[in-house]
Design a protein around this motif. Sequence first.
Motif, PDB file in Angstrom:
ATOM      1  N   ALA A 137       1.111   6.969   4.316  1.00  0.00           N
ATOM      2  CA  ALA A 137       1.604   7.222   2.965  1.00  0.00           C
ATOM      3  C   ALA A 137       0.946   8.454   2.354  1.00  0.00           C
ATOM      4  O   ALA A 137       1.604   9.255   1.687  1.00  0.00           O
ATOM      5  CB  ALA A 137       1.364   6.007   2.081  1.00  0.00           C
ATOM      6  N   THR A 138      -0.344   8.633   2.608  1.00  0.00           N
ATOM      7  CA  THR A 138      -1.063   9.768   2.028  1.00  0.00           C
ATOM      8  C   THR A 138      -0.595  11.090   2.616  1.00  0.00           C
ATOM      9  O   THR A 138      -0.487  12.095   1.909  1.00  0.00           O
ATOM     10  CB  THR A 138      -2.579   9.608   2.253  1.00  0.00           C
TER      11      THR A 138
ATOM     12  N   GLY B  93       2.379  11.509   4.117  1.00  0.00           N
ATOM     13  CA  GLY B  93       3.840  11.531   4.176  1.00  0.00           C
ATOM     14  C   GLY B  93       4.473  12.466   3.164  1.00  0.00           C
ATOM     15  O   GLY B  93       3.827  13.369   2.614  1.00  0.00           O
TER      16      GLY B  93
ATOM     17  N   ARG C  90      -1.532   2.439   7.307  1.00  0.00           N
ATOM     18  CA  ARG C  90      -0.683   2.458   6.109  1.00  0.00           C
ATOM     19  C   ARG C  90      -1.183   3.473   5.091  1.00  0.00           C
ATOM     20  O   ARG C  90      -0.399   4.205   4.498  1.00  0.00           O
ATOM     21  CB  ARG C  90      -0.610   1.069   5.492  1.00  0.00           C
TER      22      ARG C  90
ATOM     23  N   THR D 223       0.820  -1.210   0.000  1.00  0.00           N
ATOM     24  CA  THR D 223       0.000   0.000   0.000  1.00  0.00           C
ATOM     25  C   THR D 223       0.854   1.261   0.000  1.00  0.00           C
ATOM     26  O   THR D 223       0.630   2.172  -0.803  1.00  0.00           O
ATOM     27  CB  THR D 223      -0.922   0.008   1.241  1.00  0.00           C
ATOM     28  N   ARG D 224       1.819   1.329   0.893  1.00  0.00           N
ATOM     29  CA  ARG D 224       2.649   2.530   1.017  1.00  0.00           C
ATOM     30  C   ARG D 224       3.375   2.838  -0.292  1.00  0.00           C
ATOM     31  O   ARG D 224       3.369   3.969  -0.764  1.00  0.00           O
ATOM     32  CB  ARG D 224       3.659   2.342   2.150  1.00  0.00           C
ATOM     33  N   LEU D 225       3.984   1.834  -0.890  1.00  0.00           N
ATOM     34  CA  LEU D 225       4.719   2.051  -2.131  1.00  0.00           C
ATOM     35  C   LEU D 225       3.794   2.443  -3.278  1.00  0.00           C
ATOM     36  O   LEU D 225       4.150   3.271  -4.113  1.00  0.00           O
ATOM     37  CB  LEU D 225       5.527   0.803  -2.501  1.00  0.00           C
TER      38      LEU D 225
ATOM     39  N   ILE E 212       1.044   4.165  -3.069  1.00  0.00           N
ATOM     40  CA  ILE E 212       0.652   5.565  -2.881  1.00  0.00           C
ATOM     41  C   ILE E 212       1.820   6.495  -3.169  1.00  0.00           C
ATOM     42  O   ILE E 212       1.678   7.500  -3.867  1.00  0.00           O
ATOM     43  CB  ILE E 212       0.090   5.786  -1.460  1.00  0.00           C
ATOM     44  N   LEU E 213       2.995   6.150  -2.657  1.00  0.00           N
ATOM     45  CA  LEU E 213       4.163   7.013  -2.860  1.00  0.00           C
ATOM     46  C   LEU E 213       4.646   7.021  -4.302  1.00  0.00           C
ATOM     47  O   LEU E 213       5.399   7.910  -4.698  1.00  0.00           O
ATOM     48  CB  LEU E 213       5.295   6.597  -1.925  1.00  0.00           C
ATOM     49  N   SER E 214       4.228   6.075  -5.110  1.00  0.00           N
ATOM     50  CA  SER E 214       4.656   6.031  -6.506  1.00  0.00           C
ATOM     51  C   SER E 214       3.766   6.865  -7.420  1.00  0.00           C
ATOM     52  O   SER E 214       4.000   6.933  -8.622  1.00  0.00           O
ATOM     53  CB  SER E 214       4.694   4.586  -7.009  1.00  0.00           C
TER      54      SER E 214
END
Length: 127
Positions: free
Chosen positions: A100-101, A103, A96, A55-57, A59-61
């Motif tokens: 990420a959102t 961050g 998560r 999930t984190r990756l 969103i960050l991508s």
Amino acid sequence: MIGYSDSGKDAGRLSTAWQLYKTQEELINVAKKFGVKLTMFHGLGGTVGRGGGPTRLAILSQPPDTIHGSLRVTVQGEVIEQSFGEEHLCFRKLQRFCAATLGNPPISPQSEWRALMDDMAVQSVTI
């Protein structure tokens, strides 16, 4: 809605991901030009080919300026129970998404990275 499943089957994951990335950038530019607030709606599935993965990756991508402290997602039915079926799982998944959102915002790819991605996307479809 930003879709991953069908386009990934047609063109492959690399080409699909890169084209979706560039399309999101274009949509944001049009929205800015006309003063429209645009919220991308992402479909997340179980497998990477269906929009799944960390999930984190995921969103960050996303391209810069596509997430401004908010995100809209739908989760494929087959993974709802494993992600949200128990209170502790639901809480962890929510953590998560929020981390990420909220961050660090993503950075734009350098021009040489873009050229390389364009070439790899073409090559990955024609092979």
